[in-house]
Design a protein around this motif. Structure first.
Motif, PDB file in Angstrom:
ATOM      1  N   UNK A 186      -1.089  -3.758  14.603  1.00 48.04           N
ATOM      2  CA  UNK A 186      -2.308  -3.704  13.731  1.00 48.04           C
ATOM      3  C   UNK A 186      -2.158  -2.395  13.661  1.00 48.04           C
ATOM      4  N   UNK A 187      -0.989  -1.561  13.530  1.00 45.40           N
ATOM      5  CA  UNK A 187      -0.901  -0.622  13.005  1.00 45.40           C
ATOM      6  C   UNK A 187       0.369  -0.299  12.648  1.00 45.40           C
ATOM      7  N   UNK A 188       0.367   0.169  11.270  1.00 44.08           N
ATOM      8  CA  UNK A 188       1.791   0.871  10.383  1.00 44.08           C
ATOM      9  C   UNK A 188       2.273   2.255  10.773  1.00 44.08           C
ATOM     10  N   UNK A 189       3.230   3.397  11.247  1.00 43.77           N
ATOM     11  CA  UNK A 189       2.816   3.763  10.906  1.00 43.77           C
ATOM     12  C   UNK A 189       4.755   3.995   9.863  1.00 43.77           C
ATOM     13  N   UNK A 190       4.043   4.609   9.103  1.00 42.06           N
ATOM     14  CA  UNK A 190       4.917   5.091   7.641  1.00 42.06           C
ATOM     15  C   UNK A 190       5.287   5.975   7.033  1.00 42.06           C
ATOM     16  N   UNK A 191       6.632   6.538   7.314  1.00 41.57           N
ATOM     17  CA  UNK A 191       7.090   7.687   6.264  1.00 41.57           C
ATOM     18  C   UNK A 191       6.198   7.879   5.103  1.00 41.57           C
ATOM     19  N   UNK A 228      -3.256  -4.568   6.830  1.00 41.91           N
ATOM     20  CA  UNK A 228      -3.873  -2.967   7.226  1.00 41.91           C
ATOM     21  C   UNK A 228      -3.036  -2.217   5.961  1.00 41.91           C
ATOM     22  N   UNK A 229      -4.085  -1.047   6.471  1.00 47.33           N
ATOM     23  CA  UNK A 229      -3.810  -0.017   5.474  1.00 47.33           C
ATOM     24  C   UNK A 229      -2.405   1.040   6.356  1.00 47.33           C
ATOM     25  N   UNK A 230      -1.841   1.534   5.435  1.00 44.21           N
ATOM     26  CA  UNK A 230      -0.433   2.130   6.334  1.00 44.21           C
ATOM     27  C   UNK A 230      -1.291   3.575   6.967  1.00 44.21           C
ATOM     28  N   UNK A 231      -0.460   4.505   8.242  1.00 48.19           N
ATOM     29  CA  UNK A 231      -0.945   5.995   8.396  1.00 48.19           C
ATOM     30  C   UNK A 231       0.279   6.602   7.826  1.00 48.19           C
ATOM     31  N   UNK A 232       0.169   7.169   6.585  1.00 46.55           N
ATOM     32  CA  UNK A 232       1.610   7.668   6.218  1.00 46.55           C
ATOM     33  C   UNK A 232       1.586   9.502   7.346  1.00 46.55           C
ATOM     34  N   UNK A 289       2.489  -2.076  16.742  1.00 49.65           N
ATOM     35  CA  UNK A 289       2.586  -1.196  15.420  1.00 49.65           C
ATOM     36  C   UNK A 289       4.149  -1.694  15.137  1.00 49.65           C
ATOM     37  N   UNK A 290       4.331  -0.884  13.976  1.00 46.57           N
ATOM     38  CA  UNK A 290       5.183  -1.090  12.478  1.00 46.57           C
ATOM     39  C   UNK A 290       5.495   0.490  12.551  1.00 46.57           C
ATOM     40  N   UNK A 291       7.077   0.776  12.580  1.00 46.69           N
ATOM     41  CA  UNK A 291       7.038   2.321  12.183  1.00 46.69           C
ATOM     42  C   UNK A 291       8.325   1.433  10.983  1.00 46.69           C
ATOM     43  N   UNK A 292       8.101   2.796  10.445  1.00 49.37           N
ATOM     44  CA  UNK A 292       9.185   1.850   9.325  1.00 49.37           C
ATOM     45  C   UNK A 292       9.351   3.547   9.056  1.00 49.37           C
TER      46      UNK A 292
END
Length: 164
Positions: free
Chosen positions: A50-55, A71-75, A99-102
Motif C-alpha cells: 500500500x506504500x513504498x518507502x524508497x531510498x 503506487x507512488x514511492x515515498x523517497x 509496506x515495500x521498503x527498498x
C-alpha cells in the motif's frame, strides 16, 4: 490482519561511469531485467504493498519504477545506506498494513536477519544480493510494535531464482 513488509535491495547497478557518485549510479541492463522480473513476481503472488518507502538514490528509484506498481514511492533520505537501526526507526512510522521498503546493503541484510523469527533456508539470504526480496509478516497492530526476531517469513527470492 498481520502487517506485511516487503524488504527489497535495489537491483544490479552500473559501475560503468567512474565520474558518477555512488548516489547517482543507475541500474545496468541486468538490473532493469531483474526489477521487471520482481514486479511480475509481486503481481503473480498478489503482494500489493500500500506504500513504498524508497531510498532516493537513482538505482533504488529505478528499481521501484521497474516494478511497475500502481503506487507512488515515498523517497526517504534516511534510507540511503541506512543501518538496520535506522531502517527499523523509519518502518516504525509507517501506517499502511503492507509496506515495500527498498534500500541498500549492508544495512538491508542486517535488517532482514534481525526481523525473522527463524533462519531463512535460502543459501543467498545472508549475502542479500542485489534484488533480493524478503516478504515477512508480523502479528502486530502497528509498525511501532515490531521487535527483532518477531517476523514470520512468507517468502524470499532473488532475481536469479526468478529467471533461471
Amino acid at each position: 490482519m498481520p502487517l506485511r513488509l516487503i524488504l527489497m535491495r535495489h537491483a544490479k547497478s552500473s559501475w560503468g561511469n567512474a565520474n558518477l557518485s555512488d548516489f547517482d549510479r543507475p541500474l545496468n541492463t541486468r538490473g532493469y531485467e531483474s526489477a521487471a522480473a520482481l514486479g511480475i513476481w509481486l503481481r503473480q503472488e498478489i503482494l500489493s504493498p500500500k506504500v513504498a518507502l524508497v531510498s532516493p538514490s537513482l538505482r533504488t528509484i529505478q528499481t521501484f519504477e521497474g516494478l511497475q506498481l500502481s503506487i507512488e514511492p515515498k523517497l526517504i533520505a534516511g534510507l540511503y545506506h541506512a543501518s538496520s537501526f535506522q531502517m527499523m526507526h523509519i518502518l516504525s512510522t509507517a501506517t499502511a498494513q503492507s509496506v515495500l521498503m527498498i534500500g541498500h546493503n549492508p544495512g538491508i541484510a542486517d535488517f532482514a536477519s534481525s526481523l525473522v523469527n527463524r533462519p531463512v533456508s535460502h543459501d543467498r539470504f545472508r549475502a542479500y544480493p542485489t534484488g533480493a526480496t524478503l516478504v515477512v509478516d508480523f502479528d502486530r497492530e502497528k509498525w511501532s510494535d515490531i521487535t527483532p526476531n518477531s517476523g514470520e517469513v512468507f517468502s524470499f527470492v532473488t532475481p536469479r531464482s526468478l529467471t533461471s
